[in-house]
Design a protein around this motif. Structure first.
Motif, PDB file in Angstrom:
ATOM      1  N   ILE A  17      -4.752   8.832   6.407  1.00 12.71           N
ATOM      2  CA  ILE A  17      -3.640   7.821   6.210  1.00 12.71           C
ATOM      3  C   ILE A  17      -2.404   8.341   5.887  1.00 12.71           C
ATOM      4  CG2 ILE A  17      -3.140   6.915   3.669  1.00 12.71           C
ATOM      5  CD1 ILE A  17      -6.148   6.923   3.354  1.00 12.71           C
ATOM      6  N   ARG A  33      -1.002  12.496  -5.841  1.00  8.02           N
ATOM      7  CA  ARG A  33       0.054  12.006  -6.099  1.00  8.02           C
ATOM      8  C   ARG A  33       1.198  12.780  -6.393  1.00  8.02           C
ATOM      9  NH1 ARG A  33      -1.510   7.639 -10.538  1.00  8.02           N
ATOM     10  NH2 ARG A  33      -2.273   9.551 -11.393  1.00  8.02           N
ATOM     11  N   ASP A  39       1.328   7.783  -3.002  1.00  3.25           N
ATOM     12  CA  ASP A  39       1.587   6.702  -3.917  1.00  3.25           C
ATOM     13  C   ASP A  39       0.445   5.584  -4.082  1.00  3.25           C
ATOM     14  OD1 ASP A  39       1.853   5.186  -1.618  1.00  3.25           O
ATOM     15  OD2 ASP A  39       4.104   4.667  -1.853  1.00  3.25           O
ATOM     16  N   SER A  40       0.799   4.637  -4.898  1.00  4.15           N
ATOM     17  CA  SER A  40      -0.319   3.682  -5.090  1.00  4.15           C
ATOM     18  C   SER A  40      -0.771   3.096  -3.739  1.00  4.15           C
ATOM     19  CB  SER A  40       0.190   2.736  -6.081  1.00  4.15           C
ATOM     20  OG  SER A  40       1.358   1.947  -5.676  1.00  4.15           O
ATOM     21  N   MET A  41       0.138   2.872  -2.695  1.00  3.50           N
ATOM     22  CA  MET A  41      -0.500   2.299  -1.349  1.00  3.50           C
ATOM     23  C   MET A  41      -1.297   3.329  -0.926  1.00  3.50           C
ATOM     24  SD  MET A  41      -0.543  -0.194   0.358  1.00  3.50           S
ATOM     25  CE  MET A  41       1.029  -1.425   0.297  1.00  3.50           C
ATOM     26  N   ASP A  42      -0.965   4.604  -0.800  1.00  2.00           N
ATOM     27  CA  ASP A  42      -1.806   5.697  -0.096  1.00  2.00           C
ATOM     28  C   ASP A  42      -3.362   5.779  -0.914  1.00  2.00           C
ATOM     29  OD1 ASP A  42      -0.070   6.664   1.630  1.00  2.00           O
ATOM     30  OD2 ASP A  42       1.069   7.777  -0.095  1.00  2.00           O
ATOM     31  N   TYR A  44      -4.616   3.232  -2.479  1.00  2.00           N
ATOM     32  CA  TYR A  44      -5.250   1.814  -2.080  1.00  2.00           C
ATOM     33  C   TYR A  44      -5.914   2.125  -0.793  1.00  2.00           C
ATOM     34  CZ  TYR A  44      -5.683  -3.135  -0.873  1.00  2.00           C
ATOM     35  OH  TYR A  44      -6.083  -4.306  -0.374  1.00  2.00           O
ATOM     36  N   ASN A  45      -5.350   2.714   0.144  1.00  2.00           N
ATOM     37  CA  ASN A  45      -5.922   2.784   1.633  1.00  2.00           C
ATOM     38  C   ASN A  45      -6.809   3.786   1.739  1.00  2.00           C
ATOM     39  OD1 ASN A  45      -4.065   1.108   2.949  1.00  2.00           O
ATOM     40  ND2 ASN A  45      -2.298   2.610   3.099  1.00  2.00           N
ATOM     41  N   ILE A  47      -9.076   4.519  -0.882  1.00  2.00           N
ATOM     42  CA  ILE A  47     -10.540   3.816  -1.256  1.00  2.00           C
ATOM     43  C   ILE A  47     -10.781   2.890  -0.359  1.00  2.00           C
ATOM     44  CG2 ILE A  47     -11.128   2.339  -3.057  1.00  2.00           C
ATOM     45  CD1 ILE A  47      -9.491   3.920  -4.924  1.00  2.00           C
ATOM     46  N   ALA A  48      -9.869   1.888   0.442  1.00  2.00           N
ATOM     47  CA  ALA A  48     -10.455   0.997   1.282  1.00  2.00           C
ATOM     48  C   ALA A  48     -11.092   1.827   2.609  1.00  2.00           C
ATOM     49  CB  ALA A  48      -9.108   0.103   1.798  1.00  2.00           C
ATOM     50  N   HIS A  51     -14.466   3.131   1.657  1.00  2.00           N
ATOM     51  CA  HIS A  51     -15.360   1.897   1.648  1.00  2.00           C
ATOM     52  C   HIS A  51     -15.896   1.537   2.807  1.00  2.00           C
ATOM     53  CE1 HIS A  51     -16.377  -2.427   0.396  1.00  2.00           C
ATOM     54  NE2 HIS A  51     -15.836  -2.936   1.490  1.00  2.00           N
ATOM     55  N   ASP A  57     -19.290   0.089  -2.261  1.00  2.00           N
ATOM     56  CA  ASP A  57     -18.438  -0.437  -3.052  1.00  2.00           C
ATOM     57  C   ASP A  57     -17.955   0.423  -4.168  1.00  2.00           C
ATOM     58  OD1 ASP A  57     -16.855  -2.802  -3.698  1.00  2.00           O
ATOM     59  OD2 ASP A  57     -18.196  -3.180  -5.063  1.00  2.00           O
ATOM     60  N   ILE A  58     -16.454   0.572  -4.431  1.00  2.00           N
ATOM     61  CA  ILE A  58     -16.050   1.520  -5.207  1.00  2.00           C
ATOM     62  C   ILE A  58     -15.193   0.690  -6.058  1.00  2.00           C
ATOM     63  CG2 ILE A  58     -14.311   3.226  -5.681  1.00  2.00           C
ATOM     64  CD1 ILE A  58     -14.639   3.987  -2.500  1.00  2.00           C
ATOM     65  N   PRO A  59     -15.852   0.318  -7.364  1.00  2.00           N
ATOM     66  CA  PRO A  59     -15.091  -0.620  -8.273  1.00  2.00           C
ATOM     67  C   PRO A  59     -13.735  -0.115  -8.671  1.00  2.00           C
ATOM     68  CG  PRO A  59     -17.184   0.197  -9.059  1.00  2.00           C
ATOM     69  CD  PRO A  59     -16.771   1.072  -7.959  1.00  2.00           C
ATOM     70  N   ASP A  60     -12.776  -1.243  -8.804  1.00  2.00           N
ATOM     71  CA  ASP A  60     -11.460  -0.881  -9.036  1.00  2.00           C
ATOM     72  C   ASP A  60     -11.219  -0.126 -10.395  1.00  2.00           C
ATOM     73  OD1 ASP A  60      -8.686  -1.415  -8.337  1.00  2.00           O
ATOM     74  OD2 ASP A  60      -8.402  -2.792 -10.113  1.00  2.00           O
TER      75      ASP A  60
ATOM     76  N   PRO B 214     -12.523  -3.228  -2.078  1.00  2.00           N
ATOM     77  CA  PRO B 214     -11.291  -2.496  -1.753  1.00  2.00           C
ATOM     78  C   PRO B 214     -10.255  -3.222  -0.838  1.00  2.00           C
ATOM     79  CG  PRO B 214     -12.980  -0.968  -2.117  1.00  2.00           C
ATOM     80  CD  PRO B 214     -13.681  -2.048  -2.013  1.00  2.00           C
ATOM     81  N   ARG B 217      -8.056  -6.054  -2.260  1.00  2.00           N
ATOM     82  CA  ARG B 217      -7.591  -5.954  -3.868  1.00  2.00           C
ATOM     83  C   ARG B 217      -6.079  -6.144  -3.518  1.00  2.00           C
ATOM     84  NH1 ARG B 217     -11.285  -1.152  -5.523  1.00  2.00           N
ATOM     85  NH2 ARG B 217     -13.359  -2.455  -5.716  1.00  2.00           N
TER      86      ARG B 217
END
Lengths: 92, 388
Positions: A17, A33, A39-42, A44-45, A47-48, A51, A57-60, B214, B217
């Motif tokens: 990433i 961080r 950052d939050s986008m990293d 997010y990426n 966790i995606a 996954h 599945d990784i719950p939010d 994910p 989201r």
């Protein structure tokens, strides 16, 4: 999945990433961080990517645990085992 | 039959380096296909084609620096494909009445002009990849032509091979310096800030994300972009370009998005027609754009001039920012980090997630009264995320 296996996967995905950071150089308990300027986008990426790679599945609501390499590895160690136990076709 | 030209990737771009062709003669192309990579001071940009058809001839080979507007390739239209599809074995010579120019960092015109060091296409391409100036390479080929081996030798003789996968930060710093100096010199900025409760927005977002895997989201950033884009569409004096002729509003909203580069630097690639995209489409665009920007890859449609910009500090910033307008735009909206703060509601004080939105406006095009209404409209849109 052992903690070490999970940790290796998390580090690999962070390197994919953000090719410009060195996750191997930081401690498992450090906030990526702060330590790596992710950052939050990293996150997010990350966790995606986990996954997709592990088909888990990784719950939010658990996302906050993925801001440290140790937190992410512990979560995966725990849930990947449960995931496999729950899967009838699980093979090793 | 169409012609694919070196695009203008920003008002200040005079020329670009054609780094690589991603399509070859005979390949079918559709609107939006990436067919070439062009290097500018903004970094390497993936250039999209806006026609459907087949690549006819490639008129410029990789490695050449050519001015904006130079034909790079012919695109044979699908209806003309029958007679135009013959693929020529060699590239034709182009007769361009080019002025004498020095090689390398200055303008080099397409082949056939007899200018610049003689070099094989492979050598030229390899030198461009390595960042080697051909003028510094001694050729060993016929008549001193530079061959691939000469470039490889020059590479070995360099004191230290530079390998930099990310954007060129020094070029980026120069681009930021030029744009921001011009902004502060020419644009009479005024600033407004507005603090509001984000509980409803974040509550909706938690609920939305809880039900999705994910990759489906959303981040708050996508909601911010949508709210600003919709508001800008309604407040046209904040959306467009200022030139010598004065302000011209844009009918479309192409929203620049400030992306911070780790280690320093900033780029503001844009999301086209941001007001018409769904939240999940916006999230997907934002995600791709941030990823590519940090790798130093841009697409031509993302570099094309934005009509306004959003700058968000994300979750580890400070309370607010007073952003600087990116000329020739006339406004920029900023978002500080979400902060837990005491907040007065009818029942008394509570603790809420609060965000501070800010607006820098260009007083030549708009005024504070309407600016305040714009910020209030953004608050309203964000407070009803299910309608975004």
């Amino acid at each position: 999945m052992t903690y070490e296996e999970a940790r290796t996967i998390v580090i690999e995905e962070i390197e994919t990433i953000a090719p410009d950071v060195a996750p191997v150089a930081i401690g498992d308990a450090e906030d990526v961080r702060e330590a790596l300027d992710l950052d939050s986008m990293d996150i997010y990426n990350l966790i995606a990517a986990l996954h997709m790679r592990l088909e888990i599945d990784i719950p939010d609501r658990d996302a906050a645990q993925f801001v440290t390499i140790g937190g992410a590895a512990r979560w995966l160690e725990e849930h990947a085992a449960r995931h496999r136990a729950g899967s009838a076709q699980g093979s090793d | 039959m169409g012609t694919f030209v070196m695009p203008s990737l920003g008002a200040d771009m005079a020329a670009g380096t054609l780094v690589e062709w991603l399509k070859q003669p005979g390949d079918a192309v559709e609107q939006g296909d990436i067919i070439a990579v062009v290097e500018t001071d903004k970094g390497a940009i993936e250039v999209e084609v806006f026609e459907k058809g087949h690549i006819g001839e490639l008129l410029v080979e990789a490695g050449n620096v050519v001015p904006v507007g130079t034909p790079l390739a012919r695109i044979d239209g699908s209806e003309m494909a029958g007679e135009q599809s013959s693929i020529r074995p060699a590239q034709p010579e182009i007769k361009t009445a080019a002025p004498r120019v020095a090689p390398a960092r200055q303008l080099v015109f397409p082949r056939g002009t007899g200018q610049g060091p003689r070099a094989s296409p492979a050598a030229r391409k390899h030198a461009a990849e390595l960042g080697i100036d051909l003028a510094t390479v001694k050729g060993s080929g016929p008549d001193g032509a530079i061959q691939l081996v000469d470039v490889e030798r020059a590479e070995r003789m360099r004191p230290e091979a530079v390998s930099d996968p990310g954007p060129d930060l020094s070029a980026m710093r120069r681009a930021i310096a030029a744009a921001m100096s011009r902004s502060k010199r020419e644009i009479p900025h005024y600033y407004l800030t507005h603090r509001f409760d984000l509980s409803a927005t974040l509550g909706w977002l938690d609920h939305y994300n809880a039900e999705r895997p994910p990759p489906g989201r959303l981040l708050l950033g996508a909601l911010q972009l949508k709210a600003v884009a919709v508001a800008l569409k309604e407040f046209s004096e904040f959306n467009g370009f200022y030139s010598k002729e004065g302000f011209a509003a844009s009918p479309d909203v192409h929203l620049g998005t400030a992306v911070a580069i780790r280690g320093g630097g900033l780029a503001a690639p844009c999301i086209r027609h941001a007001d018409t995209l769904t939240l999940s489409e916006l999230m997907e665009s934002l995600r791709g754009l941030v990823t590519r920007t940090r790798r130093g890859q841009f697409r031509s449609s993302e570099i094309a001039d934005a009509t306004a910009t959003v700058s968000s500090l994300g979750d580890r910033g400070v309370e607010s920012l007073l952003p600087v307008i990116y000329p020739p735009q006339v406004s920029i909206v900023g978002f500080g980090s979400v902060m837990q703060q005491p907040w007065a509601v009818e029942e008394g004080p509570v603790v809420c997630p609060v965000i501070t939105a800010s607006l820098a406006g260009d007083h030549r095009a708009n005024d504070g009264h309407r600016g305040a209404l714009l910020l209030r409209r953004i608050e309203q849109l964000l407070s009803e995320p299910d309608k975004l």
